[in-house]
Design a protein around this motif. Structure first.
Motif, mmCIF file in Angstrom:
data_model
loop_
_atom_site.group_PDB
_atom_site.id
_atom_site.type_symbol
_atom_site.label_atom_id
_atom_site.label_comp_id
_atom_site.label_asym_id
_atom_site.label_seq_id
_atom_site.Cartn_x
_atom_site.Cartn_y
_atom_site.Cartn_z
ATOM 1 N N TRP A 40 9.588 7.665 6.706
ATOM 2 C CA TRP A 40 9.639 6.411 7.443
ATOM 3 C C TRP A 40 8.271 5.981 7.960
ATOM 4 O O TRP A 40 7.994 4.786 8.063
ATOM 5 C CB TRP A 40 10.603 6.540 8.620
ATOM 6 N N TYR A 41 7.391 6.930 8.265
ATOM 7 C CA TYR A 41 6.131 6.557 8.896
ATOM 8 C C TYR A 41 5.136 5.940 7.909
ATOM 9 O O TYR A 41 4.168 5.305 8.331
ATOM 10 C CB TYR A 41 5.491 7.751 9.625
ATOM 11 N N VAL A 42 5.352 6.109 6.618
ATOM 12 C CA VAL A 42 4.508 5.410 5.647
ATOM 13 C C VAL A 42 5.247 4.238 4.996
ATOM 14 O O VAL A 42 4.624 3.411 4.318
ATOM 15 C CB VAL A 42 3.962 6.365 4.565
ATOM 16 N N ALA A 43 6.563 4.174 5.179
ATOM 17 C CA ALA A 43 7.356 3.064 4.648
ATOM 18 C C ALA A 43 8.374 2.640 5.702
ATOM 19 O O ALA A 43 9.581 2.842 5.541
ATOM 20 C CB ALA A 43 8.057 3.481 3.355
ATOM 21 N N THR B 25 0.501 8.514 2.312
ATOM 22 C CA THR B 25 1.229 7.844 1.233
ATOM 23 C C THR B 25 0.849 8.439 -0.108
ATOM 24 O O THR B 25 1.713 8.712 -0.962
ATOM 25 C CB THR B 25 0.928 6.339 1.239
ATOM 26 N N ARG B 26 -0.442 8.675 -0.306
ATOM 27 C CA ARG B 26 -0.929 9.283 -1.542
ATOM 28 C C ARG B 26 -0.276 10.649 -1.760
ATOM 29 O O ARG B 26 0.258 10.944 -2.844
ATOM 30 C CB ARG B 26 -2.450 9.431 -1.465
ATOM 31 N N VAL B 27 -0.291 11.480 -0.737
ATOM 32 C CA VAL B 27 0.253 12.838 -0.851
ATOM 33 C C VAL B 27 1.752 12.804 -1.121
ATOM 34 O O VAL B 27 2.260 13.525 -1.996
ATOM 35 C CB VAL B 27 -0.051 13.635 0.432
ATOM 36 N N LYS B 28 2.486 11.978 -0.394
ATOM 37 C CA LYS B 28 3.946 11.914 -0.569
ATOM 38 C C LYS B 28 4.331 11.391 -1.948
ATOM 39 O O LYS B 28 5.310 11.852 -2.545
ATOM 40 C CB LYS B 28 4.570 11.066 0.539
#
Length: 239
Positions: free
Chosen positions: A12-15, A229-232
């Protein structure tokens, strides 16, 4: 032209936006591009580039106070809205550019949140010299920039090189805005209690420190969110 990219199952914290809002924003991409380009033009006018009204000097307000060689670092929010307009426009044209995407993400997170932050922190000063409708417009239009930032992950992977470019640009902005101005005084957006000097503005304490703390914190937050975001996304791809 391109269809909507899939929505990945990211934390949720990146989207943080609901899927319907992301989809709506992406479907309305060209409208958002136009709105941001109008916002860019308004922003340059706000900082003092005045082709209209004709009764005004062409260069006035903050542009007139700052050294011309540092003008690139003055209109932070208009440059951020230009970046998001370019990011969405290039994606819609099938010419996705990750450097532009990262610059747009950082700009919308940082300036979209920093402006409401200082508007609240220095509300008395702003409201003393700004009409309430303009104050509210600045507040909510900048919050909308934060919302726009969270559309970008749908068509960007935030590669490390692109994030580096954004960190470099906004890191240099922080340096010249608050710490090492190079020419004259620091170049951040003029705030209440500042006075015009021969080589820029005064930067009284604690106004300067409060503004600087917000800017640096938001640069760090944008870096964390982009790299997270990149890592996820890489974690999902490896499953």
């Amino acid at each position: 032209m391109t269809g909507l990219p899939p929505r990945e199952n990211l934390p949720w914290y990146v989207a943080p936006l609901p899927k319907w809002l992301e989809d709506f924003g992406l479907r309305m991409a060209w409208v958002i591009v136009v709105i941001n380009l109008v916002g860019t033009a308004f922003g340059f006018w706000y900082y003092g580039f005045h082709p209209i009204p004709l009764s005004d000097p062409l260069i006035t307000w903050q542009f007139a106070v700052e050294a011309p060689e540092m003008w690139l670092f003055v209109p932070d929010s208009p440059v951020a809205t230009l970046f998001i307009a370019l990011s969405l426009g290039l994606w819609k044209l099938g010419r996705n550019n990750e450097w532009v995407n990262a610059l747009a993400f950082f700009g919308c997170i940082k300036l979209g949140a920093w402006t409401p932050y200082v508007l609240v922190a220095f509300a008395d000063g702003f409201l003393a010299g700004t009409a309430l409708p303009m104050y509210l417009f600045l507040f909510f239009s900048h919050l909308a920039m934060v919302v726009e930032a969270f559309l970008i992950y749908r068509y960007s992977d935030f590669p490390v090189g692109a994030v580096f470019v954004a960190v470099l640009w906004y890191g240099v902005n922080d340096i010249v805005d608050y710490f090492v101005p190079i020419v004259g005084t620091p170049h951040h957006t003029a705030l209440p209690a500042q006075e015009i000097l021969a080589t820029g503005y005064s930067h009284p304490s604690p106004t300067h420190e409060i503004a600087a703390a917000g800017a640096v914190t938001l640069t760090l937050l944008a870096t964390f969110l982009a790299l997270s975001t990149r890592v996820k996304k890489l974690e999902l791809a490896s499953q």
